[in-house]
Scaffold this motif. Structure first.
Motif, PDB file in Angstrom:
ATOM      1  N   THR A  13       3.002 -43.935   5.954  1.00 14.10           N
ATOM      2  CA  THR A  13       3.857 -42.760   6.029  1.00 14.10           C
ATOM      3  C   THR A  13       5.119 -43.052   5.232  1.00 14.10           C
ATOM      4  OG1 THR A  13       4.920 -43.613   7.983  1.00 14.10           O
ATOM      5  CG2 THR A  13       3.013 -42.181   8.324  1.00 14.10           C
ATOM      6  N   ASP A  14       5.923 -42.021   5.113  1.00 12.07           N
ATOM      7  CA  ASP A  14       7.183 -42.137   4.397  1.00 12.07           C
ATOM      8  C   ASP A  14       8.260 -42.788   5.248  1.00 12.07           C
ATOM      9  OD1 ASP A  14       6.798 -41.342   1.918  1.00 12.07           O
ATOM     10  OD2 ASP A  14       7.678 -39.334   2.114  1.00 12.07           O
ATOM     11  N   GLU A  15       7.923 -42.978   6.510  1.00 14.23           N
ATOM     12  CA  GLU A  15       8.926 -43.464   7.449  1.00 14.23           C
ATOM     13  C   GLU A  15       9.463 -44.840   7.085  1.00 14.23           C
ATOM     14  OE1 GLU A  15       7.085 -43.657  11.217  1.00 14.23           O
ATOM     15  OE2 GLU A  15       7.011 -41.476  11.423  1.00 14.23           O
ATOM     16  N   THR A  16      10.725 -45.045   7.426  1.00 17.21           N
ATOM     17  CA  THR A  16      11.284 -46.387   7.328  1.00 17.21           C
ATOM     18  C   THR A  16      11.257 -46.974   8.727  1.00 17.21           C
ATOM     19  OG1 THR A  16      12.636 -45.875   5.426  1.00 17.21           O
ATOM     20  CG2 THR A  16      13.407 -47.660   6.850  1.00 17.21           C
ATOM     21  N   SER A 116      12.460 -45.418  12.230  1.00 17.13           N
ATOM     22  CA  SER A 116      11.694 -45.315  13.466  1.00 17.13           C
ATOM     23  C   SER A 116      11.220 -46.701  13.880  1.00 17.13           C
ATOM     24  CB  SER A 116      10.518 -44.352  13.316  1.00 17.13           C
ATOM     25  OG  SER A 116       9.857 -44.594  12.113  1.00 17.13           O
TER      26      SER A 116
END
Ligand code: GDP
Length: 466
Positions: A13-16, A116
């Motif tokens: 995902t694009d999440e960090t 997150s």
């Protein structure tokens, strides 16, 4: 051909993501790690000192972490700009003071700013998905973290640095070549042509089978190196079992950390011989029980030692008759595990006493005095030699992972079917199916072929922050 594609269902995902990468609890410092495209900008938004976005990769920066006006800590930030990082993404490591409070404050702040919380093993999962390492290397990371002996460390390190992946990948490529040739034959099935040279295919299968055999064989030792070798000292009351255990552990008691998930059910002492851990199982029992073989009976003793790979049978060379010793050896000896007979209390007798006992010549034997600490080194050498011998130097590449050995066995079975299909010729489509099977299992090891379940299974066993 669909088998050539990487089946990566799990998408990055694009999440960090963010997590504490050092163990929880207070320490001198704690390291909080972030990975993802916004890792640097998120950190920058709470960092005062300089503009992190303007800094080059692989640099350290001292400054403050602030929540608005409130200073949470003085920290050092390390920057790794992707793809030159563990995960190939932007990675930031914040070294703060190792207080639970500070760590929690910083992590919540980073989450408030858009990061997150990382799931177990998610950093390494990303490293795998981004091609920084293959699956067997990712698994080696976990092994390396939990390695608690020199041998386990060296095997994990070897696997991390490529181990058998390279060798398997080369063979896999060659097999893929044949698979595509045979697929081609299917397209021309009307014309009865053979693009794939059957003799060469058979040669390749033989070559792969040899490599697979070698790797599968290495698992026996590889597994004990990783897990430690379960060892039991058995013998009649007063044979000197406790005395021997103390003598053995005197200098070489291994320091073994309890890693979550690896806690074992019996209390055990670990003896380290030349970098190999021997787990002296149920030693608490040995200490308390005044009667191991006699009173609880041979069956119970056998039950206890059935979990052992090595049985050290200790007998009192003075107070036991040759007949009793022979009886014990006969009832304890089982093929399949390493059996070592040890004569104790040699200080109380003369050397020829051993000859009088007329022990079977084919069993490993050493005489000692546990009380006077004589022969203990010889016993250790014997333990090491009978279990490990020269097998370690013979093949440094070793399979230690049950998942790998299962995939290797399945590959071998599929290749066997291919072989049979060559001996009693079958149509190309049957051959193609079996080769595809083999390729599938081979690919599973290094992660050329993966499924969500497989990845979930592997990475959920990692700790958070790795
Ligand atoms: P266990 O019941 O098998 O655990 O035996 P212990 O270790 O408790 O030993 C029984 C007795 O034998 C103790 O009094 C020990 O001191 C003694 N003992 C053990 N090993 C030796 C040895 O090598 N020489 C002598 N002389 N006595 C020993």
């Amino acid at each position: 051909m669909h088998i050539l594609t990487h089946i990566h269902i799990t998408m990055i995902t694009d999440e960090t993501i963010v997590a504490l990468s050092t163990p929880p609890g207070s320490g001198a410092i704690g390291v909080i790690r972030l990975s993802g495209k916004d890792a640097i900008s998120i950190t920058n938004s709470v960092f005062s000192g300089k503009d992190l976005l303007a800094q080059p990769s692989h640099t350290l920066h001292f400054g403050l972490i602030k929540d608005g006006d409130i200073v949470i800590d003085e920290v050092v930030v390390s920057l790794f700009v992707g793809p030159r990082s563990y995960t190939k993404e932007n990675v930031v490591e914040i070294s703060c003071h190792g207080s639970n409070y500070i760590i929690q404050q910083i992590i919540s702040l980073l989450i408030k700013k858009g990061a997150s919380a990382a799931k177990p093993g998610e950093f390494t999962l990303r490293a795998f998905l981004n091609g920084a390492m293959d699956l067997s290397q990712a698994e080696a990371v976990a092994d390396l973290i939990s390695s608690d002996s020199q041998a386990a460390h060296s095997v994990a390190m070897n696997q991390l640095r490529g181990g058998f992946s390279t060798e398997l990948n080369v063979l896999r490529e060659q097999l893929i070549h044949f698979a595509s040739m045979i697929e081609l034959e299917l397209d021309f099935s009307e014309e009865d042509v053979e693009f794939a040279n059957r003799d060469q295919l058979q040669d390749l299968i033989n070559k792969i089978t040899m490599v697979l055999n070698k790797l599968i064989r290495s698992f026996e030792l590889g597994n004990v190196i990783k897990e430690g070798i379960n060892t039991v000292i058995a013998g009649r009351p007063n044979a000197g079992k406790s005395t021997l255990l103390n003598a053995l552990l005197n200098e070489d008691r291994a320091i073994v950390s309890e890693i979550a998930g690896t806690t074992r059910d019996t209390i055990e002492e670990v003896l380290n011989i030349n970098g190999i851990n021997f787990r002296m199982i149920d030693t608490a029992g040995i200490r308390e029980a005044t009667d191991t073989i006699e009173a609880i009976g041979v069956e119970k003793t056998m039950q206890k030692i059935s979990h052992a790979a090595v049985l050290v049978y200790l007998f009192d060379v003075v107070n036991m008759t040759a007949r009793e010793i022979h009886e014990d050896i006969n009832s304890l000896y089982r093929p399949g595990f390493t059996f070592i007979a040890v004569a104790n209390k040699m200080d109380l007798t003369y050397n020829d006493r051993i000859k009088e006992l007329d022990l079977p010549l084919d069993i490993a034997f050493v005489s000692i005095s546990a009380k006077e600490n004589k022969g203990i080194e010889e016993l250790k050498e014997l333990l090491y030699d009978t279990v490990v011998g020269d097998k370690l130097s013979e093949s440094h590449t070793m399979v230690t992972n049950i998942r790998h050995v299962e995939a290797l066995r399945k590959t071998q079975e599929s290749l066997h079917s291919v072989s049979e299909g060559l001996i009693n010729p079958v149509t190309s489509d049957f051959l193609a199916t079996d080769i595809k099977q083999a390729l599938y299992y081979l690919g599973e090891i290094t992660g050329k072929v993966t499924t969500d379940d497989l990845l979930e299974n592997i990475f959920s066993k990692f700790c958070i922050g790795k």
